[in-house]
Design an enzyme around this catalytic site. Structure first.
Site, PDB file in Angstrom:
ATOM      1  N   CYS A   2       0.841  -1.185   0.000  1.00 28.39           N
ATOM      2  CA  CYS A   2       0.000   0.000   0.000  1.00 28.39           C
ATOM      3  C   CYS A   2       0.881   1.242   0.000  1.00 28.39           C
ATOM      4  CB  CYS A   2      -0.938   0.078   1.210  1.00 28.39           C
ATOM      5  SG  CYS A   2      -1.903  -1.401   1.472  1.00 28.39           S
ATOM      6  N   GLU A 484      14.694 -15.983 -14.369  1.00 29.53           N
ATOM      7  CA  GLU A 484      14.250 -14.586 -14.411  1.00 29.53           C
ATOM      8  C   GLU A 484      13.384 -14.330 -15.655  1.00 29.53           C
ATOM      9  OE1 GLU A 484      14.004 -12.245 -12.427  1.00 29.53           O
ATOM     10  OE2 GLU A 484      13.820 -10.466 -13.661  1.00 29.53           O
ATOM     11  N   LYS A 488       9.550 -13.026 -15.548  1.00 25.52           N
ATOM     12  CA  LYS A 488       9.065 -11.835 -16.274  1.00 25.52           C
ATOM     13  C   LYS A 488       7.826 -12.190 -17.089  1.00 25.52           C
ATOM     14  CE  LYS A 488      10.578  -9.245 -14.682  1.00 25.52           C
ATOM     15  NZ  LYS A 488      11.531  -9.179 -13.665  1.00 25.52           N
ATOM     16  N   GLU A 491       4.853 -12.749 -14.781  1.00 20.84           N
ATOM     17  CA  GLU A 491       4.397 -11.545 -14.089  1.00 20.84           C
ATOM     18  C   GLU A 491       3.544 -10.650 -14.982  1.00 20.84           C
ATOM     19  OE1 GLU A 491       7.623  -9.985 -10.865  1.00 20.84           O
ATOM     20  OE2 GLU A 491       8.320  -9.980 -12.927  1.00 20.84           O
ATOM     21  N   HIS A 507      14.881 -35.193 -17.183  1.00 19.46           N
ATOM     22  CA  HIS A 507      14.397 -35.808 -15.944  1.00 19.46           C
ATOM     23  C   HIS A 507      12.952 -35.435 -15.633  1.00 19.46           C
ATOM     24  CE1 HIS A 507      18.342 -37.356 -15.192  1.00 19.46           C
ATOM     25  NE2 HIS A 507      18.869 -36.137 -15.305  1.00 19.46           N
TER      26      HIS A 507
END
Ligand code: G6P
Length: 611
Positions: A2, A484, A488, A491, A507
């Protein structure tokens, strides 16, 4: 999380508060609200579900003029996003509170207050503060004294802003565990969750410390009190980055602007920290050299994207400084019975310096006998910076897009400086140091060249817009870059993406590969290249569509089912930094194609100041 902003001025503060909220929206954006004391001294409030724009629209219809007020943009923790749960919260018609953080004992307090006849109108933990304040302000001598009595009852983390009709030109602020700064104006004063919120009115700030409370009153009067209630002087600091960061300029999104700032900010992260042939150890502080000499292990703790930077650093520090490294997410680390070998350096990585888990990990670590703590951070004056023994600022400038981009690559740059500094005191071959220094100096130029690939990457992004899943592969220090890249994409485009070390494919994840599963890989020219190529063949053999970002010299060419984008050659050690860029651009363009909210993706917030 917030965002909070508050103001006391000789002019109407509605516009200042609203602009502050827009700049704080990265901290949460599911509802927003404002309360002011109007010119007659009456409390007036407006709240709206959704982004700050919804509140703005409401204020156009129903303005809230006043010279003293508080405002809030919310990221829901207790209670769903709704107008009822939006801040400010009131108890009666005379006082209002905005809050960032979590009150852990709110249930017990709620029962206590309900038994006394207080009626709750929201599901939030914050509302207990409003009612406690109503009760205490009937007994305490003034608003600050009442706030103090309330704070004594609260467990958890908070930053607060309070106004009361009884003192119509006063805003009280307080912080414990959540950030709050004071903006020093000319005959006016402000509080906010971060300086960005107030750059339109001042560039002078006081960074409140843990347990501090502040009273802002007419004429720009600012009185700070420490955790014991005694008046204290806190230094006024001038914000150096200017206000450019708060605007998108010619870019469509902050994220794109921040991606394109990377050549500049990586250069800034290196500035003054490199000698002719080695890194300057003093960049980490005067005691750094002595401490680094004693360091025999490193523990790195961080969250989210910063954690991925830590994972890259493990490869670097082990290889070049010969030091064993552990890397862990802060929310796990802080609850483990950590065994700390003698001579262990504790390193935190954080863009904001306010991430609750990372901060708690640092505080936990301080009790565990570490050699010293080092914070690699982007926000000067943040809690993490203030509480660490050593600091290195990443110099990325304010990052507004919720998905971290330039903060990540500057963290990596800073971590390479750490690698070189530790390498230097541990006797890393001087030629290797000099090579790395030369490579680092050339890095901003290479990053700029990779950004020129943007149109090609944008064209590539079309292949992803209709996909529901994606797999990212990397090896060695490029594995965290694959992680990463996947983060991205998740997100901002909401496509389910996973990352694996390429050698792990066989695997399990290979079972997922078919023509519907795009597989993205990063292939610099390093010692693992041949092994990576074999892993890519495994994908091709199963009909998977491959998208490879590869060094121009590795001999990987476009073929049926393989799309290749070539990157300029880079020193093997710096490949994780350079190869991050195409993945950022790819996610960006996929998100734009999908029409998502790139800068403020759903359910997320930039600075996570709750556990
Ligand atoms: C949030 C942000 C991420 C960030 C993480 C850690 O989740 O959305 O982008 O990586 O927090 O934040 P920090 O400020 O500690 O780097």
């Amino acid at each position: 999380m917030c965002g909070i902003v508050g103001a006391v001025a000789e002019r109407n503060v509605q516009g200042i508060l609203l602009e502050g909220l827009k700049r704080l929206e990265y901290r949460g954006y599911d509802s927003a609200g404002m309360a002011v004391l109007d010119l007659q001294g009456h409390l007036q409030r407006g709240r709206a579900l959704g982004k700050v724009a919804a509140l703005e629209e409401r204020l156009t219809r129903e303005p809230l003029p006043g010279r003293c007020g508080i405002a809030h943009t919310r990221w829901a923790t207790h209670g769903r996003p709704s107008e009822q749960n939006a801040h400010p919260h009131q108890s009666g018609e005379r006082l209002a509170v905005v809050h960032n953080g979590i009150i852990e004992n709110h249930e017990a307090l709620r029962r206590e207050l309900e038994a006394e006849g207080y009626v709750f109108t929201s599901e939030t933990d914050t509302e207990v503060i409003a009612h406690l304040l109503e009760r205490e302000s009937r007994q305490a001598g003034d608003l600050l004294a009442a706030v103090r009595r309330v704070l004594d009852r609260l467990d958890g983390a908070y930053a607060l802003g309070v106004i009361h009709a009884e003192e119509p030109d006063v805003v009280i602020g307080a912080r414990k565990g959540s950030p709050l700064i004071v903006g020093v104006g000319i005959d006016e004063a402000f509080v906010a969750s971060d300086p960005l919120a107030l750059l339109q009115v001042t560039d002078r700030f006081i960074y409140l410390q843990e347990g501090d409370a502040v009273r802002l009153s007419a004429g720009g009067r600012i009185e700070v009190f420490d955790a014991t209630g005694l008046p204290v002087e806190r230094e006024i600091q001038v914000f150096e980055h200017g206000d450019g960061a708060a605007s998108k300029g010619d870019y469509r999104h902050f994220m794109l602007k921040e991606i394109h700032e990377q050549p500049m900010v990586i250069a800034a992260a290196l500035e003054g920290r490199l000698g002719e042939r080695s890194a300057l150890v003093e960049s980490f502080g005067p005691e750094a050299e002595a401490l680094f000499r004693q360091a025999s292990q490193v523990h790195i703790v961080a969250c989210g994207t910063s954690y991925h930077a830590g994972m890259v650093a493990r490869y670097w520090l082990e290889r070049y400084a010969g030091i064993p490294v552990q890397v862990e997410v802060a929310s796990e680390y802080r609850y483990r019975q950590v065994v700390v070998p003698e001579g262990t350096l504790f390193v935190t990585l954080s863009q904001s310096g306010e991430t609750a888990d990372t901060l708690a990990a640092l505080r936990f670590a301080r009790e565990r006998g570490y050699l010293a703590s080092l914070a690699i951070c982007n926000v000067p004056g943040s809690s993490l910076v203030r509480e660490s023994d050593l600091t290195l600022m990443t110099q990325a400038g304010p990052e507004i897009g919720v998905a971290s981009t330039k903060a990540f690559t500057t963290q990596l740059t800073a971590l390479m400086l750490l690698t070189l500094a530790l390498g230097r005191v541990k006797g890393l071959d001087e030629r290797v140091q000099a090579d790395l220094v030369t490579a680092l100096r050339g890095l901003p130029g290479l990053v700029a060249r990779v950004l020129e690939l943007d149109p090609e990457i944008e064209a590539l992004s079309m292949a992803f817009a209709e996909k529901h899943h994606a797999l990212f592969l990397g090896r060695g220090a490029l594995f965290p870059i694959a992680l990463e890249g996947a983060l991205k994409l998740k997100e901002i485009s909401y496509i389910h993406a996973e990352a694996y070390p390429a050698g792990e494919l066989k695997h399990g994840p290979l079972a997922l590969v078919d023509s519907e599963m795009p597989v993205i890989s990063v292939a610099p020219n390093d010692e693992l290249l041949d092994k990576l190529k074999s892993n890519l063949q495994e994908v091709r053999a199963r009909g998977g569509e491959l998208f490879v970002f590869a060094d121009e010299g590795v001999g990987l060419e476009e073929a049926d089912g393989i799309r290749v984008i070539h990157l300029p050659h880079v020193h093997e050690a710096l490949a994780p930094i350079l190869y991050t860029l195409p993945l950022q651009l790819l996610s960006y363009h996929v998100a734009v194609l999908k029409g998502t909210d790139v800068d403020q993706p759903r359910n997320l917030a930039k600075s996570v100041t709750v556990e």
